[in-house]
Every structure is written in C-alpha cells, then in structure tokens.
Design a protein around this motif. Structure first.
Motif, mmCIF file in Angstrom:
data_model
loop_
_atom_site.group_PDB
_atom_site.id
_atom_site.type_symbol
_atom_site.label_atom_id
_atom_site.label_comp_id
_atom_site.label_asym_id
_atom_site.label_seq_id
_atom_site.Cartn_x
_atom_site.Cartn_y
_atom_site.Cartn_z
ATOM 1 N N LEU A 153 0.824 -1.206 0.000
ATOM 2 C CA LEU A 153 0.000 0.000 0.000
ATOM 3 C C LEU A 153 0.858 1.256 0.000
ATOM 4 O O LEU A 153 1.815 1.365 0.762
ATOM 5 C CB LEU A 153 -0.905 0.006 1.237
ATOM 6 N N SER A 154 0.497 2.220 -0.824
ATOM 7 C CA SER A 154 1.158 3.526 -0.809
ATOM 8 C C SER A 154 0.121 4.610 -1.062
ATOM 9 O O SER A 154 -0.952 4.344 -1.612
ATOM 10 C CB SER A 154 2.268 3.591 -1.870
ATOM 11 N N PRO A 155 0.401 5.843 -0.675
ATOM 12 C CA PRO A 155 -0.569 6.930 -0.860
ATOM 13 C C PRO A 155 -0.823 7.235 -2.332
ATOM 14 O O PRO A 155 -0.039 6.875 -3.213
ATOM 15 C CB PRO A 155 0.107 8.127 -0.167
ATOM 16 N N ILE A 156 -1.930 7.923 -2.599
ATOM 17 C CA ILE A 156 -2.214 8.414 -3.945
ATOM 18 C C ILE A 156 -1.319 9.627 -4.186
ATOM 19 O O ILE A 156 -1.295 10.563 -3.374
ATOM 20 C CB ILE A 156 -3.700 8.790 -4.073
ATOM 21 N N PRO A 157 -0.540 9.649 -5.270
ATOM 22 C CA PRO A 157 0.474 10.694 -5.450
ATOM 23 C C PRO A 157 -0.012 12.128 -5.342
ATOM 24 O O PRO A 157 0.719 13.006 -4.871
ATOM 25 C CB PRO A 157 1.030 10.383 -6.847
ATOM 26 N N VAL A 158 -1.270 12.410 -5.765
ATOM 27 C CA VAL A 158 -1.748 13.788 -5.700
ATOM 28 C C VAL A 158 -1.783 14.312 -4.267
ATOM 29 O O VAL A 158 -1.784 15.524 -4.033
ATOM 30 C CB VAL A 158 -3.141 13.907 -6.359
ATOM 31 N N THR A 159 -1.788 13.396 -3.290
ATOM 32 C CA THR A 159 -1.839 13.828 -1.896
ATOM 33 C C THR A 159 -0.473 14.233 -1.352
ATOM 34 O O THR A 159 -0.390 14.716 -0.220
ATOM 35 C CB THR A 159 -2.414 12.707 -1.000
ATOM 36 N N LEU A 160 0.591 14.074 -2.132
ATOM 37 C CA LEU A 160 1.927 14.405 -1.623
ATOM 38 C C LEU A 160 2.018 15.872 -1.204
ATOM 39 O O LEU A 160 2.631 16.202 -0.194
ATOM 40 C CB LEU A 160 2.984 14.083 -2.674
ATOM 41 N N SER A 161 1.470 16.759 -2.034
ATOM 42 C CA SER A 161 1.336 18.185 -1.676
ATOM 43 C C SER A 161 2.651 18.810 -1.216
ATOM 44 O O SER A 161 2.701 19.528 -0.215
ATOM 45 C CB SER A 161 0.261 18.347 -0.582
ATOM 46 N N ASP A 195 -1.286 -10.253 7.158
ATOM 47 C CA ASP A 195 -0.951 -11.290 6.193
ATOM 48 C C ASP A 195 -1.260 -10.883 4.756
ATOM 49 O O ASP A 195 -0.834 -11.563 3.820
ATOM 50 C CB ASP A 195 -1.714 -12.587 6.510
ATOM 51 N N ARG A 196 -1.983 -9.768 4.579
ATOM 52 C CA ARG A 196 -2.419 -9.384 3.228
ATOM 53 C C ARG A 196 -1.829 -8.062 2.757
ATOM 54 O O ARG A 196 -1.824 -7.800 1.546
ATOM 55 C CB ARG A 196 -3.956 -9.292 3.160
ATOM 56 N N PHE A 197 -1.355 -7.226 3.684
ATOM 57 C CA PHE A 197 -0.867 -5.909 3.286
ATOM 58 C C PHE A 197 0.501 -5.593 3.880
ATOM 59 O O PHE A 197 0.814 -5.994 4.995
ATOM 60 C CB PHE A 197 -1.852 -4.820 3.715
ATOM 61 N N ILE A 198 1.287 -4.857 3.099
ATOM 62 C CA ILE A 198 2.547 -4.272 3.536
ATOM 63 C C ILE A 198 2.444 -2.777 3.252
ATOM 64 O O ILE A 198 1.893 -2.379 2.214
ATOM 65 C CB ILE A 198 3.746 -4.878 2.781
ATOM 66 N N GLY A 199 2.952 -1.942 4.142
ATOM 67 C CA GLY A 199 2.770 -0.505 3.985
ATOM 68 C C GLY A 199 4.025 0.247 3.587
ATOM 69 O O GLY A 199 5.121 -0.038 4.076
ATOM 70 N N MET A 200 3.843 1.223 2.702
ATOM 71 C CA MET A 200 4.864 2.230 2.414
ATOM 72 C C MET A 200 4.275 3.590 2.753
ATOM 73 O O MET A 200 3.100 3.853 2.471
ATOM 74 C CB MET A 200 5.297 2.195 0.945
ATOM 75 N N GLY A 201 5.091 4.451 3.320
ATOM 76 C CA GLY A 201 4.606 5.743 3.766
ATOM 77 C C GLY A 201 4.980 6.880 2.841
ATOM 78 O O GLY A 201 5.433 6.693 1.711
ATOM 79 N N THR A 202 4.775 8.091 3.344
ATOM 80 C CA THR A 202 5.109 9.300 2.608
ATOM 81 C C THR A 202 5.766 10.275 3.576
ATOM 82 O O THR A 202 5.632 10.132 4.803
ATOM 83 C CB THR A 202 3.860 9.924 1.967
ATOM 84 N N VAL A 203 6.478 11.254 3.042
ATOM 85 C CA VAL A 203 7.171 12.246 3.875
ATOM 86 C C VAL A 203 7.068 13.618 3.218
ATOM 87 O O VAL A 203 6.917 13.718 2.000
ATOM 88 C CB VAL A 203 8.662 11.882 4.073
ATOM 89 N N PRO A 204 7.155 14.695 3.998
ATOM 90 C CA PRO A 204 7.094 16.048 3.432
ATOM 91 C C PRO A 204 8.463 16.472 2.879
ATOM 92 O O PRO A 204 9.252 17.135 3.547
ATOM 93 C CB PRO A 204 6.687 16.907 4.633
ATOM 94 N N LEU A 205 8.731 16.107 1.644
ATOM 95 C CA LEU A 205 10.059 16.349 1.072
ATOM 96 C C LEU A 205 10.366 17.822 0.842
ATOM 97 O O LEU A 205 11.503 18.170 0.531
ATOM 98 C CB LEU A 205 10.204 15.591 -0.252
ATOM 99 N N GLN A 206 9.364 18.689 1.000
ATOM 100 C CA GLN A 206 9.645 20.120 0.892
ATOM 101 C C GLN A 206 10.474 20.621 2.073
ATOM 102 O O GLN A 206 11.012 21.726 2.038
ATOM 103 C CB GLN A 206 8.349 20.929 0.780
ATOM 104 N N ASP A 207 10.597 19.795 3.101
ATOM 105 C CA ASP A 207 11.452 20.096 4.252
ATOM 106 C C ASP A 207 12.215 18.818 4.575
ATOM 107 O O ASP A 207 11.682 17.904 5.200
ATOM 108 C CB ASP A 207 10.608 20.537 5.443
ATOM 109 N N VAL A 208 13.451 18.748 4.124
ATOM 110 C CA VAL A 208 14.209 17.496 4.196
ATOM 111 C C VAL A 208 14.416 17.031 5.630
ATOM 112 O O VAL A 208 14.341 15.837 5.930
ATOM 113 C CB VAL A 208 15.561 17.653 3.463
ATOM 114 N N LYS A 209 14.650 17.955 6.540
ATOM 115 C CA LYS A 209 14.845 17.572 7.938
ATOM 116 C C LYS A 209 13.598 16.885 8.494
ATOM 117 O O LYS A 209 13.694 15.853 9.168
ATOM 118 C CB LYS A 209 15.201 18.804 8.779
ATOM 119 N N GLN A 210 12.433 17.473 8.218
ATOM 120 C CA GLN A 210 11.186 16.862 8.678
ATOM 121 C C GLN A 210 10.915 15.553 7.943
ATOM 122 O O GLN A 210 10.357 14.607 8.512
ATOM 123 C CB GLN A 210 10.011 17.823 8.501
#
Length: 339
Positions: A77-85, A113-128
C-alpha cells in the motif's frame, strides 16, 4: 510445484476519513475527499474533480475480495500521489504525511498477512522528511517510503534533497518513486496525455537525474524502484550513454548511465510482452517487480498478467518478478521462505 507468491507492489490507498486540510488551512490546493455514495467518492482540488474513486481505494475488505478473485497474496500500500502536496507549508505537509502513514499502518496492523505498507514524507522540508521516515519505519512498521518524481520542480538530484537519500541509505529504507506534477503539464491537457505521455517522461527524468548525478556511486546501497517500468528510461538509455561519452566535462559518474540503471528496480506495469521482454534484457529479471496501479483505470488486471502470459519468461524468472523481488526489495526475504 509450489505456488508462486504473488505480490502487487504498486497499489494506492486513501483513508475514508482523509483530513480536510483545505478547510483547516484555507487553501483549496489541498486535495479533499468528497463522498458521492456509499461506495464512491471524488478527489477534488479547488472545487474541481481530480479523480473519481470507488470504495476499493479505502476499504481493505473490498481490496481483499479483489485480491482473492485475482490470486493476489499481498498488496503493498502507498498513498495516492496527488496527496503528496510538496507545495504546501512544511508543517501542513508533515500533518498530511503523518495522517496517511498512521492510516496505512492501521490497515497493515489489522490485516498483516495481506498488506505491507509504504509511507510518505514532506520532502519540501528534508529535515522533517527524514524524521517522519524514521517514525514511519521504526514506530509504525512501514517498510518503505513513496516519493514523488520531483519536489516543486527540483529534480531528485538537487543538492538540497541529498540528505534525505543519504538517510534512506543509512536506514536501509527502500524508496518507490512515482510520477507527479509532470513536466510540460501545460501541454498535456488534452487526451489524458498527462497519464499516457507525461508520466512516462517524468519518470525517465527522475531516474535519469539520479543516475547521472553520481548519487549511486556515493550511496551504493540505496534501493530505489521506479513506477511504470521506469517510464521511457529503458528506451533512451543508449542516448544517455552517448551523451556521457560525448560530453566528458559534464560527467558526475564513474561509469556510463546504463550501468547504474541495472542497479535500480522497476515495476512491471508496461502492459506489453515485448516491452517487458526488453526490460528483462536491459536490466535483468531480478530488477523487475510486479505492480498493477490498483485500483485505478490504467491498472493491469490481474497484476502480473503480462508476466503470466509471456512465452519467453522462465518459471524461475516469473517467480522472481511476481513476488520474490518485491520481498527482497522491502527486506522481507524471510516471508518468502515461509510461503
């Protein structure tokens, strides 16, 4: 013969309770989720419909029903790209990333047993972004991070982004690069060209930027997978190699671009047997991971259809691409042995 593990590496999910940051921050550029019926909704931006979706996009039970019908053991599972914002204020971006990461982790926790997760990060601020990557992996148990193909027009080789990739390599966090905010958007308004022409071009630029930057010489353990078969990258590599030879003064790498392309990973979403065969010849079967783009209209149904129906793919290579490569990329080899 034992059953092949079938993993759909490229799927997207959104919470039914997606936060309304457009109202909170009084900024209509944030996507919102507006229900249209009990089994459907629209993602809207500034009052306009960006995409119509069904409950497949948020309901894990519905997803599992589809998986069982199509013979899929695990979805990543990963987020829908338009939500990266990435354009947003860093604090709002962090809030949005944390909300999505928490949701994906909750789905995985309920159906491990059915899902593995990938997350997202606010890349507009690398430290965060680095801090949220650490939280997502170490606290939430997510196995990778999806990032966009550019950050507000900055290619992924921009110096400001390097600390993020460095941290991902040090933490052994695999990255999934998905096209978003494509180049030439003003020329891609007709015929849904953003999806059919723009995204493959955008992905190739993202991959080419990383390859030619020298990043992979500095960070040899960095794991990166590119969506949509790397876009047009496989087909322009000879031209990139020729440019590397022709302009030695611009080189940042020890070797030609094609040698680094073989170290990257790519999903199998190219639809065509000849294209897939070409990718195998160019990169090797160990670098290709089955992915469908579930639950959207352009998805491959079922995942791995082209792999299954390809006369020239060996049983061993099919097993790699349909499941083993995904688990290896995500650092979950022990689960493959148990299947």
């Amino acid at each position: 013969m034992t059953k092949k593990l079938r993993v759909d590496f490229h799927t997207h999910i959104i919470s039914e309770d997606f936060p309304d940051l457009a109202a909170k921050y009084e900024d209509g550029r944030f996507p919102i989720l507006e229900r249209t019926c009990s089994c459907g909704a629209e993602i809207k931006i500034q009052g306009k419909t960006f995409r119509k979706i069904t409950d497949q996009a948020w309901d894990p039970k519905k997803r599992i029903e589809d998986m069982d019908k199509e013979g899929v053991d695990i979805q990543v599972l990963s987020p829908i790209p338009v939500t990266l914002s990435y354009w947003s204020d860093p604090q709002a971006g962090l809030e949005l990333a944390q909300s999505q990461n928490d949701f994906i982790a909750s789905v995985v926790k309920k159906y491990p047993d059915r899902f593995i997760g990938m997350g997202t990060v606010p890349l507009q601020d690398v430290k965060q972004a680095v801090a949220e990557m650490e939280r997502a992996v170490k606290e939430l148990g997510l196995k990778g991070i999806q990032i966009g193909s550019n950050v507000n027009g900055l290619n992924l080789d921009d110096d400001s982004l390097y600390p993020f990739f460095e941290a991902a390599a040090e933490m052994n966090v695999p990255l999934f690069v998905h096209p978003w905010a494509t180049l030439g958007r003003e020329r891609l308004q007709r015929f849904n060209s953003m999806y059919t022409v723009g995204m493959p071009s955008e992905t190739a630029l993202a991959a080419g930027s990383i390859i030619m930057s020298g990043m992979l010489d500095k960070l040899p353990n960095l794991k990166i997978c590119f969506a949509h078969g790397g876009g047009s990258l496989p087909y322009i590599l000879p031209r990139m190699d020729k440019g590397w030879e022709a302009w030695p003064e611009t080189r940042n790498t020890k070797n030609p671009p094609s040698s680094y392309a073989k170290k990257l990973y790519y999903d199998s979403l190219v639809y065509d047997p000849d294209n897939l065969k070409f990718m195998i010849e160019r990169f090797g079967a160990k670098q290709i991971i089955a992915g469908s783009d579930y639950p959207f209209l352009l998805r491959e149904k079922p995942v791995g259809k082209v792999i299954d129906n390809h006369e020239d793919i060996s049983e061993a290579d099919a097993r790699l691409m349909l499941g083993q490569n995904a688990m290896d990329f995500l650092g979950l080899n022990e689960l493959v042995k148990s299947v």
